[in-house]
Design a protein around this motif. Sequence first.
Motif, PDB file in Angstrom:
ATOM      1  N   UNK A  22       0.793  -1.216   0.000  1.00  0.00           N
ATOM      2  CA  UNK A  22       0.000   0.000   0.000  1.00  0.00           C
ATOM      3  C   UNK A  22       0.828   1.270   0.000  1.00  0.00           C
ATOM      4  N   UNK A  23       0.312   2.284   0.660  1.00  0.00           N
ATOM      5  CA  UNK A  23       0.927   3.617   0.654  1.00  0.00           C
ATOM      6  C   UNK A  23       1.734   3.887   1.916  1.00  0.00           C
ATOM      7  N   UNK A  24       1.981   2.861   2.710  1.00  0.00           N
ATOM      8  CA  UNK A  24       2.767   2.993   3.924  1.00  0.00           C
ATOM      9  C   UNK A  24       3.211   1.622   4.391  1.00  0.00           C
ATOM     10  N   UNK A  25       4.022   1.562   5.436  1.00  0.00           N
ATOM     11  CA  UNK A  25       4.521   0.276   5.938  1.00  0.00           C
ATOM     12  C   UNK A  25       3.379  -0.670   6.314  1.00  0.00           C
ATOM     13  N   UNK A  26       3.525  -1.935   5.924  1.00  0.00           N
ATOM     14  CA  UNK A  26       2.513  -2.936   6.236  1.00  0.00           C
ATOM     15  C   UNK A  26       2.891  -3.767   7.437  1.00  0.00           C
ATOM     16  N   UNK A  27       2.022  -4.726   7.748  1.00  0.00           N
ATOM     17  CA  UNK A  27       2.234  -5.603   8.904  1.00  0.00           C
ATOM     18  C   UNK A  27       2.954  -6.887   8.527  1.00  0.00           C
ATOM     19  N   UNK A  28       2.969  -7.230   7.243  1.00  0.00           N
ATOM     20  CA  UNK A  28       3.570  -8.494   6.818  1.00  0.00           C
ATOM     21  C   UNK A  28       3.973  -8.402   5.356  1.00  0.00           C
ATOM     22  N   UNK A  29       4.805  -9.343   4.934  1.00  0.00           N
ATOM     23  CA  UNK A  29       5.306  -9.397   3.568  1.00  0.00           C
ATOM     24  C   UNK A  29       4.376 -10.225   2.691  1.00  0.00           C
ATOM     25  N   UNK A  30       4.331  -9.901   1.413  1.00  0.00           N
ATOM     26  CA  UNK A  30       3.547 -10.705   0.473  1.00  0.00           C
ATOM     27  C   UNK A  30       4.445 -11.207  -0.651  1.00  0.00           C
ATOM     28  N   UNK A  31       4.205 -12.441  -1.083  1.00  0.00           N
ATOM     29  CA  UNK A  31       4.889 -12.994  -2.258  1.00  0.00           C
ATOM     30  C   UNK A  31       3.827 -13.572  -3.173  1.00  0.00           C
ATOM     31  N   UNK A  32       4.035 -13.395  -4.478  1.00  0.00           N
ATOM     32  CA  UNK A  32       3.018 -13.773  -5.462  1.00  0.00           C
ATOM     33  C   UNK A  32       3.560 -14.791  -6.446  1.00  0.00           C
ATOM     34  N   UNK A  33       2.854 -15.897  -6.575  1.00  0.00           N
ATOM     35  CA  UNK A  33       3.196 -16.971  -7.516  1.00  0.00           C
ATOM     36  C   UNK A  33       4.589 -17.553  -7.274  1.00  0.00           C
ATOM     37  N   UNK A  34       5.044 -17.536  -6.033  1.00  0.00           N
ATOM     38  CA  UNK A  34       6.314 -18.184  -5.708  1.00  0.00           C
ATOM     39  C   UNK A  34       6.290 -18.591  -4.248  1.00  0.00           C
ATOM     40  N   UNK A  35       6.986 -19.689  -3.928  1.00  0.00           N
ATOM     41  CA  UNK A  35       7.096 -20.154  -2.553  1.00  0.00           C
ATOM     42  C   UNK A  35       8.425 -19.687  -1.992  1.00  0.00           C
ATOM     43  N   UNK A  36       8.480 -19.365  -0.704  1.00  0.00           N
ATOM     44  CA  UNK A  36       9.743 -18.905  -0.125  1.00  0.00           C
ATOM     45  C   UNK A  36      10.785 -20.013  -0.128  1.00  0.00           C
ATOM     46  N   UNK A  37      12.034 -19.652  -0.369  1.00  0.00           N
ATOM     47  CA  UNK A  37      13.112 -20.638  -0.399  1.00  0.00           C
ATOM     48  C   UNK A  37      13.759 -20.819   0.965  1.00  0.00           C
ATOM     49  N   UNK A  38      13.408 -19.949   1.909  1.00  0.00           N
ATOM     50  CA  UNK A  38      13.967 -20.077   3.242  1.00  0.00           C
ATOM     51  C   UNK A  38      12.998 -19.508   4.259  1.00  0.00           C
ATOM     52  N   UNK A  39      13.207 -19.845   5.514  1.00  0.00           N
ATOM     53  CA  UNK A  39      12.372 -19.321   6.572  1.00  0.00           C
ATOM     54  C   UNK A  39      12.587 -17.819   6.710  1.00  0.00           C
TER      55      UNK A  39
END
Length: 413
Positions: A207-224
Amino acid sequence: MKKTNDLPEWFRKKRLGLFIHWGIYAVGGIHEQELWRYRTPQEQYYRYAENFRAAAFDPRRWLDAIQENGFEYLVFTAKHHDGFCMFDSRLTDFNVTRTPFGRDVFGLLAEECHKRSLPLVAYYSVVDWHHPAYPNRGGHHELVTDPARHNPAEYLEYVRGHIRELCTTYGPLHGIWWDMNTAELADPSLNEMVRRLQPEAVVNDRGCGPGDYLTSERCAPEENRGALKFEGCDSVGRFSWGYRRDEDYYSSRFFQSKVALTLARGGNFLINVGPDGDGRFPEPAEKILIEVGSWYRKVREGLTATPMPLISTARQPVTGEPGGDTFYWILEEPSASARFVLPGKQFPDIAEAELLNTGEKLPVASRRIFPEFFTEPYRTVFGVPVDAGEIRVLKLRFRAPLLSQEAPETPVL
């Protein structure tokens, strides 16, 4: 960015959500970004609103599909890039109540969600292809509109009005899912307003300011991701998020992998469907929801336990409770054999092994392999399906707490 334990309990406990992209673009069945990707003339595209009848839309059926398949919250497109509002906004006539359907879709969903205590999050696109004050300059996911009418400050007040409507009209709201701030508009007070009006709400980082969590789209995280909460998302269709007649659908096995790798590393995950113009989930999408849901209900306890990054590998995350005796191995890839083996140097004797997918108890033993070379026995589980057609989750209870979290040798499968 907030740490995971600073977020509302519902967002930490409810890990699998359903994302729904629905708007007048479903009438065309081409793409939710038709205006941008296909350069459809706006006057032609806007005629979809005149034909939006949603004859089969029933929020009860949607919520049944969500809950029966193990999904725990809903994210719905209140406003997508085309600027069309799926709620009854007083700030624009370009909304769903001005269509032949004539009712407030977001309101109907909110009412049904409240009845079932299902968290509801409103998706809201910062990019707007309809409002003249948004600075559409032809950038990423932007059209080209009259620069003489561009006014970011005016547009942000329009956004503020919408967010206030969403936060004050529909009862408890559990979040704003911002998307596509291409113009990099900045106004942190928008998120502050959300948190003030809706204390249980979360806001993402788009959004237009700091968020509460990260988002990733169409990919799975490679690490914790450690102390930071994150949420992944993907659509059942390879080429769109909204309804597309000529869609190429992913397999349910594909989504099992996405869900398993994301949740086992501490994240949440959204699976997206795009209902057709009548308000029905396409049959291939329903099939994916049913198959993923059936699998998820069986293995959920393993996917949602605490991530154990130091005893995980890239394609084989491990969860459990620090200092406890019960841990879960997520077997994302097919095994080379039916034996699951752990080195005795790092792991105590296994007391019990269970394949969560079936509830079957599997034989276990501690054995020395080539005793003249290796003094430590290997902990072995027998009868693990080499490939069960779905992501397998193995629950192991050891005879002593697993105190060391040093990175182990790769299990022999």
